[in-house]
Design a protein around this motif. Structure first.
Motif, PDB file in Angstrom:
ATOM      1  N   ARG A 114       0.886  -1.190   0.047  1.00 50.07           N
ATOM      2  CA  ARG A 114      -0.013   0.088  -0.178  1.00 50.07           C
ATOM      3  C   ARG A 114       0.797   1.279  -0.038  1.00 50.07           C
ATOM      4  O   ARG A 114       0.608   2.212   0.473  1.00 50.07           O
ATOM      5  N   GLU A 117      -0.773   4.467  -1.276  1.00 50.74           N
ATOM      6  CA  GLU A 117      -1.770   4.788  -0.819  1.00 50.74           C
ATOM      7  C   GLU A 117      -1.333   5.709   0.618  1.00 50.74           C
ATOM      8  O   GLU A 117      -1.665   6.699   1.026  1.00 50.74           O
ATOM      9  N   ASP A 118      -0.311   4.946   1.088  1.00 45.79           N
ATOM     10  CA  ASP A 118       0.560   5.606   2.479  1.00 45.79           C
ATOM     11  C   ASP A 118       1.361   7.023   1.955  1.00 45.79           C
ATOM     12  O   ASP A 118       1.345   7.886   2.712  1.00 45.79           O
ATOM     13  N   CYS A 120       0.130   9.148  -0.361  1.00 50.20           N
ATOM     14  CA  CYS A 120      -0.533  10.044  -1.132  1.00 50.20           C
ATOM     15  C   CYS A 120      -1.113  11.147   0.082  1.00 50.20           C
ATOM     16  O   CYS A 120      -2.034  10.372   0.746  1.00 50.20           O
ATOM     17  N   GLU A 121      -0.558  12.102   0.094  1.00 51.87           N
ATOM     18  CA  GLU A 121      -1.186  13.173   1.102  1.00 51.87           C
ATOM     19  C   GLU A 121      -2.670  13.618   0.823  1.00 51.87           C
ATOM     20  O   GLU A 121      -3.355  13.686   1.629  1.00 51.87           O
ATOM     21  N   ARG A 123      -4.893  11.798  -0.240  1.00 55.90           N
ATOM     22  CA  ARG A 123      -5.766  10.447   0.007  1.00 55.90           C
ATOM     23  C   ARG A 123      -6.538  10.165  -1.295  1.00 55.90           C
ATOM     24  O   ARG A 123      -7.752   9.853  -1.104  1.00 55.90           O
ATOM     25  N   ARG A 126      -7.181   4.692  -2.708  1.00 56.83           N
ATOM     26  CA  ARG A 126      -7.508   3.880  -1.826  1.00 56.83           C
ATOM     27  C   ARG A 126      -7.533   2.380  -2.315  1.00 56.83           C
ATOM     28  O   ARG A 126      -7.511   2.199  -3.519  1.00 56.83           O
ATOM     29  N   GLN A 143      -9.295  14.048  -6.820  1.00 52.13           N
ATOM     30  CA  GLN A 143      -8.534  14.390  -5.553  1.00 52.13           C
ATOM     31  C   GLN A 143      -6.893  14.353  -5.847  1.00 52.13           C
ATOM     32  O   GLN A 143      -5.901  15.048  -5.058  1.00 52.13           O
ATOM     33  N   CYS A 144      -6.649  13.915  -6.917  1.00 54.57           N
ATOM     34  CA  CYS A 144      -4.992  13.644  -7.337  1.00 54.57           C
ATOM     35  C   CYS A 144      -4.718  14.903  -7.792  1.00 54.57           C
ATOM     36  O   CYS A 144      -5.215  15.821  -8.597  1.00 54.57           O
ATOM     37  N   CYS A 150       3.130   8.953  -5.206  1.00 52.45           N
ATOM     38  CA  CYS A 150       2.861   7.631  -5.306  1.00 52.45           C
ATOM     39  C   CYS A 150       3.647   6.925  -6.464  1.00 52.45           C
ATOM     40  O   CYS A 150       4.276   5.885  -6.105  1.00 52.45           O
TER      41      CYS A 150
END
Length: 172
Positions: A114, A117-118, A120-121, A123, A126, A143-144, A150
Motif C-alpha cells: 500500500r 496509498e501511504d 498520497c497526502e 488521500r 484507496r 483528488q489527485c 505515489c
C-alpha cells in the motif's frame, strides 16, 4: 508526431504508436518547446531534483519531470528560475497530469503493498478488497494533484501519468 516502437507492439501487429507526451515542469506554457532554450536553470532550481534534461531532436536538451527521483511540491522554484517565459509561476497550480495505476500493481497480484496509498497526502488512492487476498487500487482523479509521490514510492513502477481529456461541455 513521433512514434515509439516496441517489440511487444510489433508482435501484436501494431507496428507503431504515438509517443507519449513529455511531462514538462509545472507551469509549462503553450509553445514550451519554442520558448525553452534548454539552459537548465529550472532543473538547477528544483529543490526536489526531479527535473532532468531530456535529449530531444537534433540533440537539443529540454527539461522533463522524473518522478522516479521523488515528488513535486509545486513550490514554483523552477518557474521562478526560468528567464525565457517557458514556465510561468502563475500556471504552476494548473498542473494537468494525473496518476494512473497499471496492472503491474503488486496488490493486484496478491502481494500486500500500500506504498502509494501511504504516500498520497491528498488521500486520492484507496484499495478495494477483492477475493484471494488481493486488493484493487482505486484512484480518485478529482483528488489527485499529480505530485508523483505515489510513483516515487511504488516498488513495481505501476504508477504512470496522463493528461485527462477535457470534459465535454453540455453533457449532463
Amino acid at each position: 508526431m513521433t512514434t515509439q516502437h516496441s517489440r511487444r507492439d510489433f508482435l501484436r501487429g501494431q507496428v507503431s504508436r504515438p509517443a507519449a507526451p513529455l511531462m514538462r515542469p509545472p507551469g509549462a506554457q503553450t509553445g514550451f518547446s519554442q520558448l525553452c532554450n534548454g539552459c537548465g536553470a529550472c532543473a538547477s532550481a528544483c529543490p526536489e531534483a526531479i527535473i532532468i534534461r531530456h535529449e530531444g531532436p537534433a540533440g537539443r536538451s529540454t527539461p522533463v519531470v522524473d518522478f522516479s527521483k521523488g515528488a513535486c511540491t509545486f513550490c514554483g522554484a523552477c518557474a521562478e528560475a526560468c528567464d525565457t517565459g517557458a514556465l510561468s509561476a502563475q500556471a504552476v497550480p494548473d498542473w494537468p497530469w494525473r496518476a494512473i495505476i497499471t496492472d503491474s500493481c503488486l496488490s493486484l497480484g496478491g502481494i500486500s503493498c500500500r506504498s502509494c496509498e501511504d504516500a498520497c497526502e491528498p488521500r486520492a488512492i484507496r484499495f478495494r478488497l477483492m477475493t484471494g487476498g488481493r486488493a484493487a487500487p482505486v484512484l480518485d482523479s478529482a483528488q489527485c494533484t499529480g505530485c508523483g509521490d505515489c510513483a516515487a514510492t511504488c516498488p513495481a513502477g505501476a504508477v504512470t501519468f496522463e493528461q485527462p481529456a477535457p470534459a465535454a461541455e453540455g453533457r449532463a
